[in-house]
Design a protein around this motif. Structure first.
Motif, mmCIF file in Angstrom:
data_model
loop_
_atom_site.group_PDB
_atom_site.id
_atom_site.type_symbol
_atom_site.label_atom_id
_atom_site.label_comp_id
_atom_site.label_asym_id
_atom_site.label_seq_id
_atom_site.Cartn_x
_atom_site.Cartn_y
_atom_site.Cartn_z
ATOM 1 N N GLN A 1 -35.677 -16.098 -107.326
ATOM 2 C CA GLN A 1 -34.948 -17.016 -106.451
ATOM 3 C C GLN A 1 -33.509 -17.212 -106.940
ATOM 4 O OE1 GLN A 1 -37.567 -20.398 -106.678
ATOM 5 N NE2 GLN A 1 -38.621 -19.898 -104.779
ATOM 6 N N ASN B 1 -33.036 -23.817 -103.809
ATOM 7 C CA ASN B 1 -33.914 -23.778 -104.978
ATOM 8 C C ASN B 1 -35.028 -24.802 -104.841
ATOM 9 O OD1 ASN B 1 -32.850 -21.701 -106.616
ATOM 10 N ND2 ASN B 1 -31.136 -23.016 -107.186
ATOM 11 N N THR C 1 -39.813 -15.848 -101.533
ATOM 12 C CA THR C 1 -40.551 -17.050 -101.961
ATOM 13 C C THR C 1 -41.953 -17.073 -101.372
ATOM 14 O OG1 THR C 1 -38.501 -18.318 -102.177
ATOM 15 C CG2 THR C 1 -40.550 -19.572 -101.950
ATOM 16 N N TYR D 1 -41.996 -25.339 -101.067
ATOM 17 C CA TYR D 1 -42.987 -24.464 -100.437
ATOM 18 C C TYR D 1 -44.199 -24.287 -101.348
ATOM 19 C CZ TYR D 1 -45.202 -20.367 -98.415
ATOM 20 O OH TYR D 1 -46.116 -19.510 -97.877
ATOM 21 N N ARG D 2 -43.918 -24.083 -102.639
ATOM 22 C CA ARG D 2 -45.037 -23.950 -103.581
ATOM 23 C C ARG D 2 -45.877 -25.226 -103.593
ATOM 24 N NH1 ARG D 2 -40.786 -22.285 -106.990
ATOM 25 N NH2 ARG D 2 -41.050 -24.169 -108.248
ATOM 26 N N GLY E 1 -37.714 -23.701 -102.358
ATOM 27 C CA GLY E 1 -38.709 -22.805 -102.922
ATOM 28 C C GLY E 1 -39.800 -23.581 -103.650
ATOM 29 N N TYR F 1 -34.281 -14.932 -99.408
ATOM 30 C CA TYR F 1 -34.851 -15.955 -100.284
ATOM 31 C C TYR F 1 -36.211 -16.413 -99.759
ATOM 32 C CZ TYR F 1 -35.130 -20.347 -102.928
ATOM 33 O OH TYR F 1 -35.533 -21.362 -103.742
ATOM 34 N N THR G 1 -45.227 -16.712 -103.687
ATOM 35 C CA THR G 1 -46.039 -17.930 -103.722
ATOM 36 C C THR G 1 -47.470 -17.646 -103.287
ATOM 37 O OG1 THR G 1 -44.094 -19.311 -103.296
ATOM 38 C CG2 THR G 1 -46.248 -20.292 -102.866
ATOM 39 N N LEU H 1 -41.110 -16.010 -110.009
ATOM 40 C CA LEU H 1 -40.590 -16.604 -108.779
ATOM 41 C C LEU H 1 -39.229 -17.261 -109.013
ATOM 42 C CD1 LEU H 1 -41.088 -17.361 -105.816
ATOM 43 C CD2 LEU H 1 -42.319 -19.372 -106.608
ATOM 44 N N ASN H 2 -39.116 -18.050 -110.097
ATOM 45 C CA ASN H 2 -37.864 -18.754 -110.366
ATOM 46 C C ASN H 2 -36.711 -17.794 -110.636
ATOM 47 O OD1 ASN H 2 -39.038 -21.269 -110.059
ATOM 48 N ND2 ASN H 2 -39.512 -21.500 -112.234
#
Length: 605
Positions: A268, A312, A195, A318-319, A315, A191, A199, A264-265
């Motif tokens: 993940q 979730n 990510t 982080y973005r 992630g 994961y 990202t 990305l979503n």
């Protein structure tokens, strides 16, 4: 900014030039001063995570306790109460953490924003002549909000999620076999790698979005500030097209960013779903084989749900952290703008005195390729008045800017009270000088505020006395709101003459030793000009005064008059002396005396 710049290409000052760790290092001192609050918040945070993990353990025991013939008297009430307390404690400690840390986030954001704001005011006039106000304000606004988000996400979202992962994997390893923590850690690792990679791939579009947003905002502010000019030339459609060019780039960058966000979503969610399925498969197999109870299965499922949400969320964090770093880095780029005009270490204040001024062989140019002043020499003894005249672009207003030390001279020196102004404290120098500029710009506030700006601690009586001296008091009293009248953006609700009289009152209230009048009455009618000229003459009698004039009739009583031409002093002397020479000044005087009061309008042909 060039409208044709590729929206996807980061600017040279883009955040990529500085690492995330460098940005955090710059931010850390503002957080470290509140280390006690940070520590207390961490304690509450750890307690919240322990309570949340504990609630899953209690839930497992509760389910196992219910695996009997259902009768109310055998309900494990202790487990029910314990589960409720654990869930409540998790929420309570989380909120206590928020309360304790709120001040740290808000104060750190405020202090950094204030530091950038102060630095912007400390930069030379060169920076502000070249900058775009909308772009700078946008970077400051986004950076300020990003600081709070970054602190909250990095310290109190990423760290507690890691703590929760450690607790859960440790419990799974101790109570069951190692396949449970192995699957959990493998899922997290896949994961995280996915990510981070996606990202980073998406971040360039977010930077392009920021760049386009800044450009569009700068154009909007610039256009709205020049509303009248737009109307004068009927260029609303042109301004709309220019603004839309930035919005088109903004739209494209946003669409590209959202497309990559969807990738990305989905990725993940797929990774988390596979991990959840594998863990449930292992738990179900354990129940079938008799190695695990139903309560253990429920506990594993609860752990999985606990981990799935922060994974979730992690992630997204982080973005957002990367995006916040981009915004903060742009704001820190403002701090890296070189401060061209600086005080010397331990620079003393300007000495007290009458305000004598001397320019000694001053050279200066805004651009090294074009020099504005060439070896300018003159002296204004304390209490005397010196006037400077010359054609547009001859360097008259540059003298005032150099005296205020908005720029440093490139040759020679400027001496005030016997001291080179580069050797004294800038603030003390500027406190000693007052100016009535030709282009008066007022703050978007009341008339009272704008006059009182000359000396913010002045009493109302002193403010009104300055307004009377500037012949603006009676005008103000005739307004419906009097001194509380709002003047509008840059004072646009007032006429040019009214703004200039307010500026004169503001300078009179400051009561400076040195007075600069830069076309101070150019926007006034003849009657008002004569009245104010008498007042200014009385005020200047006790001050060192530099008058920059276009109308020669306003400077006939000056002790000395300089005639500038292309940055050089070509004539100097008193009014009568200059007329008797028949030179440049005499020619200017003759032309102004012969000029008609009004230019006739040609008859239609």
């Amino acid at each position: 900014m060039n409208a044709t710049t590729d929206a996807a290409t980061p600017s040279p000052t883009d955040a990529a030039s500085r690492s995330a760790w460098e940005t955090l290092r710059l931010l850390w001192p503002h957080v470290w001063r509140y280390r006690r609050r940070v520590a207390v918040a961490f304690v509450f945070l750890a307690a919240a995570k322990v309570a949340l993990v504990g609630s899953s353990l209690v839930l497992a025991r509760l389910v196992d306790g219910l695996n009997v013939t259902p009768r109310p008297e055998v309900l494990p009430l202790a487990f029910l109460v314990g589960y409720g307390i654990a869930r409540l404690s998790a929420t309570l400690f989380q909120e206590l953490r928020q309360v304790v840390f709120a001040r740290v986030m808000a104060r750190s954001s405020r202090l950094v924003a204030r530091r950038v704001f102060e630095h912007l005011h400390a930069l030379s006039l060169r920076f502000h002549l070249e900058r775009r106000t909308g772009a700078v304000s946008r970077d400051l606004e986004r950076g300020m909000s990003a600081i709070s988000d970054l602190l909250d996400w990095t310290i109190y979202t990423i760290a507690p999620t890691l703590l929760e992962i450690v607790l859960v994997t440790t419990i799974l390893a101790v109570k069951f076999d190692l396949t449970f923590p192995a699957i959990t850690l493998a899922t997290i690792a896949v994961y995280a790698v996915f990510t981070f990679r996606v990202t980073e791939w998406r971040l360039r579009w977010y930077r392009a979005y920021n760049e386009a947003d800044t450009q569009a905002n700068a154009r909007a502010v610039d256009s709205l500030l020049n509303y009248e000019t737009v109307k004068y030339f009927d260029n609303e459609a042109w301004e709309s097209r220019r603004y839309d060019e930035g919005l088109v780039k903004l739209e494209d960058a946003m669409v590209q960013s959202l497309k990559r966000l969807s990738v990305l979503n989905v990725g993940q969610s797929a990774i988390v779903a596979v991990g959840l399925a594998l863990l449930l498969w292992r738990a179900a197999a354990g129940v079938v084989e008799g190695r695990m109870s139903i309560g253990d299965l429920v506990m594993v499922n609860a752990f999985l749900l606990q981990l799935a949400a922060p994974l979730n969320f992690l992630g997204m964090v982080y973005r957002e952290v990367k995006q916040a770093l981009t915004n903060i880095e742009r704001m820190f780029n403002l701090l890296e703008e070189p401060q061209e005009v600086r005080n010397l270490p331990d620079a003393p204040p300007l000495p007290q005195g009458g305000g004598s001024v001397r320019f000694e062989g001053v050279d200066f140019g805004y651009d090294p390729r074009r020099q504005v002043l060439h070896g300018v020499d003159f002296e204004i003894p304390a209490g005397h008045t010196l006037a400077v005249v010359g054609a547009t672009g001859s360097g008259k207003s540059t003298l005032a800017r150099l005296l205020f030390r908005f720029f440093d001279v490139t040759g020679g020196r400027i001496v005030v009270e016997g001291r080179d102004i580069r050797e004294v404290d800038q603030a003390s120098l500027r406190r000693a000088i007052g100016i009535v500029p030709q282009d008066t710009v007022l703050f978007n506030d009341t008339i009272y505020y704008n006059i009182a700006y000359g000396r913010p601690d002045a009493t109302r009586e002193q403010v009104e006395a300055a307004a009377r001296a500037a012949h603006v008091h009676e005008f103000i009293l005739r307004l419906p709101d009097g001194y509380e009248t709002q003047v509008g953006e840059r004072g646009l609700k007032l006429s040019g003459g009214e703004k200039q009289r307010v500026a004169i009152a503001r300078t009179l209230l400051k009561d400076p030793r040195i007075l600069i009048l830069d076309e101070a009455t150019s926007a006034l009618d003849t009657r008002t000009e004569r009245a104010i000229q008498d007042e200014l003459a009385e005020i200047a009698r006790h001050r060192t005064t530099l008058v920059i004039a276009h109308r020669l009739s306003t400077i006939v009583d000056a002790h000395e008059i300089l005639v500038l031409d292309a940055g050089r002093v070509v004539e100097r002397g008193a009014h009568a002396d200059l007329l008797s020479r028949g030179g440049r000044y005499a020619q200017m005087w003759t032309l102004q005396q012969e000029a008609p009061e009004s230019v006739p309008v040609p008859a239609p042909t």
